[in-house]
Design a protein around this motif. Structure first.
Motif, short mmCIF file in Angstrom:
data_model
loop_
_atom_site.label_atom_id
_atom_site.label_comp_id
_atom_site.label_asym_id
_atom_site.label_seq_id
_atom_site.Cartn_x
_atom_site.Cartn_y
_atom_site.Cartn_z
N ASP C 76 0.82 -1.19 0.00
CA ASP C 76 0.00 0.00 0.00
C ASP C 76 0.87 1.26 0.00
O ASP C 76 0.60 2.21 -0.75
N ASP C 77 1.90 1.27 0.81
CA ASP C 77 2.79 2.43 0.87
C ASP C 77 3.55 2.61 -0.44
O ASP C 77 3.69 3.72 -0.95
N THR C 78 4.03 1.50 -0.98
CA THR C 78 4.95 1.60 -2.11
C THR C 78 4.21 1.88 -3.41
O THR C 78 4.72 2.59 -4.28
N PHE C 79 3.01 1.33 -3.56
CA PHE C 79 2.32 1.50 -4.83
C PHE C 79 1.14 2.46 -4.71
O PHE C 79 0.35 2.60 -5.63
N HIS C 80 1.04 3.12 -3.56
CA HIS C 80 0.09 4.22 -3.39
C HIS C 80 -1.33 3.80 -3.77
O HIS C 80 -2.06 4.55 -4.41
N GLY C 81 -1.68 2.57 -3.42
CA GLY C 81 -3.05 2.13 -3.64
C GLY C 81 -3.31 1.63 -5.05
O GLY C 81 -4.40 1.13 -5.34
N ARG C 82 -2.34 1.74 -5.93
CA ARG C 82 -2.54 1.28 -7.30
C ARG C 82 -2.74 -0.23 -7.36
O ARG C 82 -3.48 -0.75 -8.18
N ILE C 83 -2.03 -0.94 -6.48
CA ILE C 83 -2.20 -2.38 -6.36
C ILE C 83 -3.01 -2.64 -5.09
O ILE C 83 -2.60 -2.24 -4.01
N GLU C 84 -4.18 -3.28 -5.25
CA GLU C 84 -5.01 -3.54 -4.07
C GLU C 84 -4.49 -4.73 -3.27
O GLU C 84 -3.85 -5.63 -3.82
N THR C 85 -4.80 -4.71 -1.98
CA THR C 85 -4.35 -5.81 -1.14
C THR C 85 -5.55 -6.41 -0.43
O THR C 85 -6.51 -5.73 -0.11
N LEU C 86 -5.46 -7.70 -0.18
CA LEU C 86 -6.58 -8.41 0.46
C LEU C 86 -5.99 -9.45 1.40
O LEU C 86 -5.09 -10.21 1.02
N PHE C 87 -6.48 -9.44 2.64
CA PHE C 87 -6.03 -10.42 3.62
C PHE C 87 -6.48 -11.80 3.16
O PHE C 87 -7.64 -12.02 2.84
N SER C 88 -5.56 -12.73 3.12
CA SER C 88 -5.85 -14.04 2.55
C SER C 88 -6.52 -14.95 3.57
O SER C 88 -6.05 -15.11 4.69
N SER C 89 -7.64 -15.52 3.15
CA SER C 89 -8.32 -16.54 3.95
C SER C 89 -9.03 -17.44 2.95
O SER C 89 -9.22 -17.05 1.79
N PRO C 90 -9.42 -18.63 3.36
CA PRO C 90 -10.11 -19.50 2.38
C PRO C 90 -11.31 -18.77 1.75
O PRO C 90 -11.56 -18.89 0.55
N HIS C 91 -12.00 -17.96 2.53
CA HIS C 91 -13.16 -17.26 2.01
C HIS C 91 -12.77 -16.21 0.96
O HIS C 91 -13.35 -16.15 -0.12
N THR C 92 -11.79 -15.36 1.30
CA THR C 92 -11.43 -14.30 0.35
C THR C 92 -10.81 -14.90 -0.91
O THR C 92 -11.05 -14.41 -2.02
N VAL C 93 -10.00 -15.94 -0.75
CA VAL C 93 -9.41 -16.57 -1.94
C VAL C 93 -10.50 -17.08 -2.87
O VAL C 93 -10.51 -16.79 -4.07
N ALA C 94 -11.45 -17.82 -2.30
CA ALA C 94 -12.50 -18.41 -3.13
C ALA C 94 -13.28 -17.33 -3.87
O ALA C 94 -13.57 -17.45 -5.06
N SER C 95 -13.59 -16.26 -3.17
CA SER C 95 -14.49 -15.29 -3.79
C SER C 95 -13.77 -14.45 -4.85
O SER C 95 -14.36 -14.06 -5.85
N ILE C 96 -12.49 -14.19 -4.67
CA ILE C 96 -11.80 -13.35 -5.66
C ILE C 96 -11.30 -14.16 -6.85
O ILE C 96 -11.25 -13.66 -7.97
N VAL C 97 -10.93 -15.42 -6.60
CA VAL C 97 -10.46 -16.25 -7.72
C VAL C 97 -11.58 -16.39 -8.76
O VAL C 97 -11.34 -16.39 -9.96
N GLU C 98 -12.80 -16.50 -8.26
CA GLU C 98 -13.96 -16.69 -9.14
C GLU C 98 -14.07 -15.57 -10.18
O GLU C 98 -14.54 -15.78 -11.29
N ARG C 99 -13.65 -14.36 -9.79
CA ARG C 99 -13.80 -13.23 -10.71
C ARG C 99 -12.53 -12.89 -11.47
O ARG C 99 -12.49 -11.93 -12.24
N ALA C 100 -11.46 -13.66 -11.28
CA ALA C 100 -10.18 -13.33 -11.89
C ALA C 100 -10.14 -13.69 -13.37
O ALA C 100 -10.68 -14.70 -13.79
N ASP C 101 -9.50 -12.82 -14.18
CA ASP C 101 -9.15 -13.21 -15.54
C ASP C 101 -7.84 -13.99 -15.54
O ASP C 101 -7.68 -14.96 -16.26
N LEU C 102 -6.92 -13.53 -14.67
CA LEU C 102 -5.61 -14.20 -14.59
C LEU C 102 -5.28 -14.42 -13.12
O LEU C 102 -5.29 -13.47 -12.33
N LEU C 103 -4.97 -15.66 -12.79
CA LEU C 103 -4.59 -16.00 -11.42
C LEU C 103 -3.11 -16.41 -11.42
O LEU C 103 -2.70 -17.30 -12.16
N ILE C 104 -2.32 -15.70 -10.60
CA ILE C 104 -0.90 -16.02 -10.49
C ILE C 104 -0.66 -16.67 -9.13
O ILE C 104 -0.91 -16.05 -8.08
N GLY C 105 -0.20 -17.90 -9.12
CA GLY C 105 0.15 -18.57 -7.86
C GLY C 105 1.59 -18.23 -7.50
O GLY C 105 2.51 -18.56 -8.24
#
Lengths: 240, 240, 240, 240, 240, 240
Positions: C76-105
């Motif tokens: 957040d500090d380095t990219f000034h909000g340009r790159i969003e961050t999300l606390f990882s949990s099984p719930h957040t992973v599942a819900s955001i992966v569903e909407r991804a065009d590209l998933l990078i592991g």
């Protein structure tokens, strides 16, 4: 929570500057041809950083004061000079507060009373309708004229300056705050739940530093001093 | 004034999202680990640009909609992709409004009623506690559920969504607005004072376009249409 | 090498999204008026950071997930909000992966098998033609459907999603990789050459941590666990 | 379409530089301590701008050449010096192409054959494994060694340099391209449908400029010249 | 040349602020904890823009004044608030010049004497050792105390303020200036050479506007006025 | 002081490149269409960082060399690729110095002689009129041809290259330097004044590391080595 409070402090401060709130009627970001508001942030810690970034994002001209040069350098590197930094001293505080449209108090000491950096006299020399938001209010405030208020009646005038003194600011955005708190505390909660509090505190000094009272005795030095109680520090070794 | 209104609209919108205002309790900028609020700006003109920049500065995730591709390209070039752009159509408006935390109506047509781009149905599909700020309110609003309010009582709920409908937003920051207005109008005022209104309007079509009524007759087509009056355009040549 | 892999992962992912590769036919950066692709990066370490920066540079809308809040704050500090961050949990992973065009592991644990954060079910819920690039593939992958592929035949379909599973990605750009590897290893090589491996490892715990097998015995705990072998840690003191 | 093509050209070029494609094995963005690839973009129009921004976003060091100083100034203002600009002349082209890792040809003249700015000799002096992507390929190309290829077999070697010559690049991302095309053409389509082609062209010179052939006669000068046909310009007045 | 002059003006100004040049001993960029120098740029044209960008790049706090609001908006959009803008009036000029460390005069009118915006009195109220660089010096200067100097002896003191008055600034960097001049004039030179001056001027009003004297008669109104000569405008039609 | 020196070094270097100083006549920032000057900064510590940022702010194309990869990564993260990084080796130094317009020597070792990274031969291969500013000059310089000069006569030619060798650079901006020095030393001064030097040094290893000579004996290893004196380290414990 400090992150939420720092960001909200600027939103509250922008509101205080509106005429309907008793403020100078200044738009923090200005418009082309009309200068932006001057924002002074006392303290470059988590609260101060979040306040400074938000105020700068709104278009305000921001100066952060701190006594920690390393911290000021970090600001300079990270924000590429967009946020100005000033070494904090009674002299620099007095002279810059006088010219501020919005003053954010962001000096917090863990568990201890915040130092009074801005006196009533300094506030009285600010422009009529300028604004003060003191995030340290529930630790006594670092601005002498600050006193706690509530979300229901958040604003009051002192020395002609609009003050916002809500103690529990993050309560205004419970949805964001709840997630933030959850993210910050979950790892500790898991460890406490898995190992019990004593084992967890023995294993992790960061957790142990959070102990305030153990079996009736105050164990945190700053808390003890604030309450005028004796302090009997908890020792991981003794507890083992 | 459009610049002041666009910037204030976001400050007002952030306030609407607070719990105490009846909002979702979302901090527009989020914090690390918690997503920011989604801001949708309808219209990429002066109001829309100022709203979009301010919302992005607060840390919100902003999308601007317009039917003018050149304007969307300008956003892309100027903000380097930080502000997303979306070609406006009934379909895209409906689908993005549904997911917005804050909707800013910034569609203004000079002298004419704003088109209703967002229907009551679309508002009803927004999340409870989301917010709408319609800057076009004094031209009828581009959101169907918008109605004029005052600085004294600015906010109301409709379809579960918090609405801010103050018609004269810049009045909240009179100091900034007065300077802005002065800067924008001074050149015209000087010309009117030096040459008299008729000569000045003959010499400068931009001034002439500002004429609404001349000697009792409506001369501006959009005003005439809005009032249901006949229009007798003023001609620089005829006046000479 | 992690830096090279993280940056290449996005180039490979952009390619996977092309129609000719079986992808959705989405341009990662979008164009004005057409939304960019959504990129989800699992893990905010060196690989994740480099992937996130590259994807954002291409114009994609990027979210990074991690359980380390300090790391998310750094983003957040380095990219000034340009790159969003999300606390990882099984719930957040599942819900955001569903909407991804590209998933990078990009979840790698030193010497250990990567945890499976994304299940086959989650992949099946992604949009047809979305793409997955799992940089952790040679440690088993953090996406269940990932399997190793080669530069000659890098791409396969699973659950309707395009997968890129090349294990030795940096091999695609040997010129850059060779210099990078040289720069990273030269200081260690000089120390090993000057002092002999045992003295060098005694003097530098960082070097010692790199020991996997010493005189036939596995000395690295994670390697031992992965292989099901007993672990006999090498001790600088015992070796002295 | 020019926007899509410009952005895709860089993705294709990055791929060409990979070893498996016959390239130098250079990562366009480099990594800390290893220099990035040098990207030369011939032409600062829509294609060139989009290519330059994308290449810079990937971390490449980008120089744009054009003979239009106003355009170069626009680059300087907009990208704050991040993208270098160079006045185009046979001398500057020859000297900078020689040092390029990736050369993007983005010189297009409406309806006319692209001028050959880069000769076979210049290409031969490029480093082995460097890459050329000529977006002007379907107008003959501005690089002498360019010839049209297909998505199925996009790449070939000439003078030791990897060439990508796909004529219909946007076909690789049909989802994005379709929306982009729709957004760009919808306003014209509506006008054509509402008024009929003749009335629409009379009313809008921009539409009229798009006429190539009217009732069997070539009406566009550049098309006529390219085909060696006589040109009988269509006149809005005559048609009325 | 205006671009070169604007950028050089800041380098010269930074030097004037050094103690050895008689200046205040202020580093334009400051350092963390010590405020940067305040730079005031009068005029937001090409010279002013280049001066403002350079001063901001050095870390100075920059304000640009102009009477053209559109130009100030352009600054705001392009530099995202990093460079402040102020509507120019005798009042705003006087009040901001007083606080400037470095004042850059960048008000030039084509062919005419620059207006005196900064009086000797205003200069006298600047801080001792502040600096003035007036790029308009060879058109009389927009600062009353400015007089022409040479590269050999560029600096003088007036009213306690260090003045830099070199008339031909770009001569300091002939390599850059020669290329810049070549790039800017080549297109005109080619046209003059191809068609002869009269035909070229007839075909291109931009060229014609550059005519000062034709066959002994002054043809440029501003030049005529400055010299107190009669003006006999050259007409493309008459010349035909 | 390192911060002041690093920033001033670039201002001095820009001046050295001017024709009147004997330089190449190159404007560091270039102008649109004319390439900027190439700046090479040897060393990525405090001096190097400040030099690199300032040179980049002036519009120069900057490369920083260091052997510390972590430091180079920090540059990459913080400046988003705007400042290039190169792993330092005799080979990379030689090849990049040859192409530099301005070379900044910023390699300082606490208390020790700076290593000679750039030989006279390398300087001789630089372009005539290029410039060298060696901030390490008072520790012997990291460029072989460097020798100390004064503010009164700061510049000399060696091998056709302009050298600036002022040993006490910050003396040029005493106002900024005094504040900077005050801010950096005040905390130490307070502690020394409160506790006496011995107690203060016992309590704070950072202070103790600053001891050079104690009661006539050299206690700092690097100083001892530089002077060829024996070293008798001061021990906090022994002193107790």
């Amino acid at each position: 929570m400090s992150e939420v409070a720092g960001r909200l402090a600027v939103q509250a401060g922008a509101r205080c500057l509106e005429k309907t709130a008793g403020g100078r009627g200044v738009l923090l970001g200005g418009v082309p041809g009309v200068p932006p508001g001057k924002v002074v942030v006392l303290g470059g810690g988590t609260v101060g950083k979040n306040a400074a970034v938000t105020a700068s994002g709104l278009g305000g001209r921001v100066t952060v004061l701190d006594v920690d040069l390393q911290r000021l350098r970090w600001f300079d590197d990270t924000f590429h000079g967009r946020i100005e930094t000033l070494f904090s001293s009674p002299h620099t505080v007095a002279s810059i507060v006088e010219r501020a449209d919005l003053l954010i108090g962001a000096v917090l000491l863990a568990g201890a009373r915040a130092p009074t950096l801005v006196t009533r006299e300094m506030v009285a020399r600010m422009r009529p309708g300028a604004a003060v938001v003191d995030v340290a209010v529930d630790q006594g405030g670092c601005v002498e004229t600050t006193r706690p208020t509530t979300h229901a009646d958040p604003i009051y005038l002192a020395e002609g300056v609009v003050h916002y003194g809500v103690a529990n600011m993050p309560g205004a955005v419970p949805r964001t705050s709840t997630f933030a708190l959850h993210n910050a505390t979950l790892p500790y909660a898991l460890r406490l739940a898995d190992a019990g509090w004593e084992a967890a505190c023995r294993a992790d000094p960061a957790l142990a530093r959070g102990l305030n009272v153990v079996r009736g005795a105050v164990v945190h030095p700053a808390v003890a001093e604030a309450l005028g109680e004796p302090c009997s520090p908890w020792s991981a070794r003794a507890a083992a």
